[in-house]
Design a protein around this motif. Structure first.
Motif, PDB file in Angstrom:
ATOM      1  N   VAL A 138       0.835  -1.195   0.000  1.00 14.69           N
ATOM      2  CA  VAL A 138       0.000   0.000   0.000  1.00 14.69           C
ATOM      3  C   VAL A 138       0.870   1.245   0.000  1.00 14.69           C
ATOM      4  CG1 VAL A 138      -1.776   1.292   1.251  1.00 14.69           C
ATOM      5  CG2 VAL A 138      -1.842  -1.212   1.241  1.00 14.69           C
ATOM      6  N   VAL A 139       0.541   2.173  -0.902  1.00 12.62           N
ATOM      7  CA  VAL A 139       1.157   3.494  -0.881  1.00 12.62           C
ATOM      8  C   VAL A 139       0.070   4.433  -0.369  1.00 12.62           C
ATOM      9  CG1 VAL A 139       2.205   5.348  -2.235  1.00 12.62           C
ATOM     10  CG2 VAL A 139       2.669   2.947  -2.826  1.00 12.62           C
ATOM     11  N   SER A 140       0.258   4.914   0.842  1.00 12.63           N
ATOM     12  CA  SER A 140      -0.730   5.797   1.449  1.00 12.63           C
ATOM     13  C   SER A 140      -0.736   7.157   0.773  1.00 12.63           C
ATOM     14  CB  SER A 140      -0.442   5.971   2.939  1.00 12.63           C
ATOM     15  OG  SER A 140      -0.597   4.739   3.599  1.00 12.63           O
ATOM     16  N   GLN A 141      -1.850   7.836   0.935  1.00 13.73           N
ATOM     17  CA  GLN A 141      -1.955   9.192   0.412  1.00 13.73           C
ATOM     18  C   GLN A 141      -0.885  10.062   1.058  1.00 13.73           C
ATOM     19  OE1 GLN A 141      -4.061   7.752   2.527  1.00 13.73           O
ATOM     20  NE2 GLN A 141      -4.254   9.117   4.272  1.00 13.73           N
ATOM     21  N   THR A 142      -0.445  11.085   0.343  1.00 17.05           N
ATOM     22  CA  THR A 142       0.603  11.957   0.881  1.00 17.05           C
ATOM     23  C   THR A 142       0.021  13.053   1.772  1.00 17.05           C
ATOM     24  OG1 THR A 142       0.535  13.316  -1.126  1.00 17.05           O
ATOM     25  CG2 THR A 142       2.164  11.525  -1.044  1.00 17.05           C
ATOM     26  N   GLY A 143      -1.276  13.313   1.633  1.00 18.55           N
ATOM     27  CA  GLY A 143      -1.942  14.295   2.485  1.00 18.55           C
ATOM     28  C   GLY A 143      -2.548  13.629   3.712  1.00 18.55           C
ATOM     29  N   ALA A 175       2.043   8.268  -6.179  1.00 12.53           N
ATOM     30  CA  ALA A 175       1.496   8.755  -4.909  1.00 12.53           C
ATOM     31  C   ALA A 175       0.714  10.033  -5.171  1.00 12.53           C
ATOM     32  CB  ALA A 175       2.614   9.017  -3.909  1.00 12.53           C
ATOM     33  N   PHE A 176      -0.375  10.188  -4.423  1.00  9.67           N
ATOM     34  CA  PHE A 176      -1.258  11.338  -4.591  1.00  9.67           C
ATOM     35  C   PHE A 176      -1.619  11.910  -3.222  1.00  9.67           C
ATOM     36  CE2 PHE A 176      -2.098   8.304  -7.985  1.00  9.67           C
ATOM     37  CZ  PHE A 176      -1.963   9.075  -9.122  1.00  9.67           C
ATOM     38  N   PRO A 177      -1.965  13.182  -3.155  1.00 12.35           N
ATOM     39  CA  PRO A 177      -2.329  13.783  -1.864  1.00 12.35           C
ATOM     40  C   PRO A 177      -3.525  13.120  -1.178  1.00 12.35           C
ATOM     41  CG  PRO A 177      -1.923  15.495  -3.491  1.00 12.35           C
ATOM     42  CD  PRO A 177      -1.911  14.181  -4.224  1.00 12.35           C
ATOM     43  N   HIS A 178      -4.496  12.639  -1.951  1.00 11.02           N
ATOM     44  CA  HIS A 178      -5.720  12.115  -1.341  1.00 11.02           C
ATOM     45  C   HIS A 178      -6.105  10.706  -1.806  1.00 11.02           C
ATOM     46  CE1 HIS A 178      -6.876  13.865  -5.153  1.00 11.02           C
ATOM     47  NE2 HIS A 178      -7.958  13.114  -5.133  1.00 11.02           N
ATOM     48  N   ILE A 179      -5.204  10.008  -2.522  1.00  5.79           N
ATOM     49  CA  ILE A 179      -5.519   8.690  -3.071  1.00  5.79           C
ATOM     50  C   ILE A 179      -4.539   7.643  -2.540  1.00  5.79           C
ATOM     51  CG2 ILE A 179      -5.786   7.311  -5.174  1.00  5.79           C
ATOM     52  CD1 ILE A 179      -6.269   9.968  -6.677  1.00  5.79           C
TER      53      ILE A 179
END
Length: 165
Positions: A18-23, A56-60
């Motif tokens: 899992v790559v967690s959201q960055t935000g 990676a994305f701020p909210h995904i």
């Protein structure tokens, strides 16, 4: 309660990377399925090498599950990490009976994301090769209300059940 236990056990079965959201807040998810013989970690590293950085994305949140080991007919029945079996590597044979079971199990990953607060219309499923084929089955046959589907260098059999949906 039984459904939650089933979700948890299936999620463990796929051992997702899992790559967690960055935000701070996750509002969407992408489930990215690998091709035959690969792993969640393998497709995660491949996308990183192609992109030059991790996706990676701020909210995904990006989820890379691994298919469980199963006998794979094109490899003379030897076990491999594949989403379903194939009788031949050809579009002109019927789909294997293991496809629906795989779709139901992968749907548990979607259920887990919904349990985590992500709406179905904020979940995308996709994949590479066999993973793309699996994603098309999930999106068109089992979860038509998800946000989207993608397939990279993937296939469907000539008489695929996906075409009926």
């Amino acid at each position: 309660m039984a459904k939650m236990a089933a979700i948890s056990s299936v999620v463990k079965l796929f051992n997702p990377q899992v790559v967690s959201q960055t935000g701070q807040t996750c509002t969407a998810s992408i489930i990215f399925l690998h091709g035959s013989g690969d792993t969640g970690l393998g497709i995660k590293e491949w996308t990183k090498s192609v992109m030059g950085r991790e996706i990676a994305f701020p909210h995904i949140r990006v989820i890379y599950p691994t298919a469980p080991m199963r006998p794979y007919t094109p490899m003379m029945g030897n076990p491999s990490t594949v989403w379903f079996d194939r009788k031949q590597i050809s579009p002109f044979v019927p789909e294997d009976e293991s496809v629906p079971d795989m779709c139901e199990k992968l749907s548990a990953l979607i259920d887990q994301e919904v349990k985590n607060g992500i709406a179905l219309n904020r979940i995308i499923v996709g994949g590479f090769s066999m993973g793309g084929c699996a994603a098309l089955h999930i999106a068109y046959r089992y979860r038509p209300t998800i946000a989207g589907v993608f397939g990279l260098s993937c296939f469907l059999n000539e008489n695929s059940d996906v075409y009926k949906h």
